[in-house]
Design a protein around this motif. Sequence first.
Motif, mmCIF file in Angstrom:
data_model
loop_
_atom_site.group_PDB
_atom_site.id
_atom_site.type_symbol
_atom_site.label_atom_id
_atom_site.label_comp_id
_atom_site.label_asym_id
_atom_site.label_seq_id
_atom_site.Cartn_x
_atom_site.Cartn_y
_atom_site.Cartn_z
ATOM 1 N N ASN A 131 46.710 42.835 38.284
ATOM 2 C CA ASN A 131 46.933 41.873 37.209
ATOM 3 C C ASN A 131 46.068 40.631 37.373
ATOM 4 O O ASN A 131 45.500 40.112 36.413
ATOM 5 C CB ASN A 131 48.414 41.490 37.169
ATOM 6 C CG ASN A 131 48.706 40.349 36.226
ATOM 7 O OD1 ASN A 131 48.114 40.241 35.157
ATOM 8 N ND2 ASN A 131 49.618 39.480 36.604
ATOM 9 N N ALA A 132 45.928 40.144 38.602
ATOM 10 C CA ALA A 132 45.198 38.900 38.839
ATOM 11 C C ALA A 132 43.747 38.987 38.396
ATOM 12 O O ALA A 132 43.124 37.982 38.063
ATOM 13 C CB ALA A 132 45.268 38.526 40.320
ATOM 14 N N SER A 133 43.196 40.198 38.360
ATOM 15 C CA SER A 133 41.800 40.356 37.985
ATOM 16 C C SER A 133 41.575 40.078 36.509
ATOM 17 O O SER A 133 40.429 39.909 36.081
ATOM 18 C CB SER A 133 41.323 41.770 38.331
ATOM 19 O OG SER A 133 42.002 42.736 37.543
ATOM 20 N N THR A 134 42.639 40.034 35.703
ATOM 21 C CA THR A 134 42.491 39.783 34.265
ATOM 22 C C THR A 134 42.657 38.310 33.907
ATOM 23 O O THR A 134 42.426 37.926 32.765
ATOM 24 C CB THR A 134 43.525 40.593 33.452
ATOM 25 O OG1 THR A 134 44.840 40.021 33.632
ATOM 26 C CG2 THR A 134 43.546 42.050 33.876
ATOM 27 N N LEU A 135 43.087 37.468 34.853
ATOM 28 C CA LEU A 135 43.465 36.097 34.520
ATOM 29 C C LEU A 135 42.309 35.292 33.932
ATOM 30 O O LEU A 135 42.473 34.592 32.930
ATOM 31 C CB LEU A 135 44.023 35.394 35.756
ATOM 32 C CG LEU A 135 45.410 35.845 36.228
ATOM 33 C CD1 LEU A 135 45.785 35.137 37.517
ATOM 34 C CD2 LEU A 135 46.457 35.602 35.165
ATOM 35 N N SER A 136 41.125 35.363 34.551
ATOM 36 C CA SER A 136 40.011 34.567 34.033
ATOM 37 C C SER A 136 39.562 35.069 32.675
ATOM 38 O O SER A 136 39.222 34.275 31.793
ATOM 39 C CB SER A 136 38.844 34.569 35.022
ATOM 40 O OG SER A 136 38.422 35.891 35.298
ATOM 41 N N ASN A 137 39.566 36.396 32.456
ATOM 42 C CA ASN A 137 39.197 36.937 31.150
ATOM 43 C C ASN A 137 40.207 36.564 30.075
ATOM 44 O O ASN A 137 39.848 36.368 28.915
ATOM 45 C CB ASN A 137 39.066 38.464 31.229
ATOM 46 C CG ASN A 137 37.791 38.897 31.907
ATOM 47 O OD1 ASN A 137 36.779 38.214 31.832
ATOM 48 N ND2 ASN A 137 37.834 40.026 32.593
ATOM 49 N N ARG A 138 41.480 36.476 30.473
ATOM 50 C CA ARG A 138 42.505 36.090 29.498
ATOM 51 C C ARG A 138 42.342 34.643 29.050
ATOM 52 O O ARG A 138 42.443 34.333 27.865
ATOM 53 C CB ARG A 138 43.903 36.269 30.114
ATOM 54 C CG ARG A 138 44.511 37.633 29.885
ATOM 55 C CD ARG A 138 45.957 37.645 30.319
ATOM 56 N NE ARG A 138 46.124 38.050 31.706
ATOM 57 C CZ ARG A 138 47.276 38.044 32.339
ATOM 58 N NH1 ARG A 138 48.365 37.626 31.733
ATOM 59 N NH2 ARG A 138 47.369 38.435 33.594
#
Length: 386
Positions: free
Chosen positions: A122-129
């Motif tokens: 999940n953490a890998s999507t935070l910057s893209n979100r």
Amino acid sequence: MIKSVFRQMSPEEMHIEGIEDIKMIHIYDLTGAARPDGKYGVTAVLVSYGDNKQLNYTENDYCFSEFINKIFEVYNTCEGKELITMDETTRQIMEAGEVPRHESILSRYYEAEKLKEPVLVNASTLSNRFCPLVEYLIAGLYKTMGTDVEIIDRKSGWRGSGRLIIHVGDSNRTVFFKVFEINDSTFSISLNGFLVDNGDLLINVNLYEDAISIMYKSEASAIEGSCSFKFGKTDLREIQQIKKDGEQIFYDVNSYENTFTAENEVEDVVSATSKWLIPKDMKPWAVYRLPFGLTYLLYDINDSSQEVEVETFCGVFLWQEASCADIRGWSVIKSLQSGLALKNEAFRILNLSDNRGYIQSTFLSGTGSRYKEELEGKIVFIREGV
């Protein structure tokens, strides 16, 4: 040091473990559906045992699963089953060995294989979100201060880190940011390089079932403000305000009409790679596309039979660029005969996709008891479209 392996049982668990010598079992539908195996309803079970003892649980109660398992265990090992008082429907269910589960938005997940460890992080999507939100606020705040800004480069990193290169005036400025997940509904974003060389900006984001709230503050620039978006069936209400040195310099309220109609299809607003992230076989009532890479879909579905009325509310925060959807909602079941209404389930699902044909569903904090016992904290990895 070795920790104690002994766990103190709750009073409910102790009562359930004490079930023996069953005298009577009755399985019924609390909301008045025609049969316990009907499409909708809330199953409840009453058992009499021992010396005039009784326990009564519904599927929304804590320990319902343990209660049912114990009843089947005692029933299957006892002698003289024919002496236990039961109506014919209850006896058929006990012989079948499974209490009926009623249909819900989560139905397909209950029997799915659960994973202990996530496949997609999940953490890998935070910057893209949240990178589009950072861009949106930077551009808006610079403009409010009287300066136009152009985003000329964006880089998203691992575990919420990111970098923006912006063109301000006659020069370029590099802004670094980091996204932190505080809990299931709250996120914090910190920036440096905002407005001045060592300028800071702290952004807090809160997600609700039908709203998103954003608050921000810069100590170095003496700026603070907020924006909120409230989603409804007919319109979206936006409120923006900014203060500089403690004085309000901007305030605006807007409403935007929902333009998604019965004639529209989900494919009109959701990409082919994102449609598997949203609820299957349900059509949204309203869709809103926000100016920072977020699409919000509101579902409010009513389904009725002669006995039961069911309302399912669901709000989906869909970040299409990040292949991520945060889904939260609830269902209420009402008996049309008795007027009794029960909140059957409340749920939080985080869906991630790697765009290679798979979806990972992680079940977060909810309030429905069966959801808590069987799904909360679990991870399901399935093929898209299944």
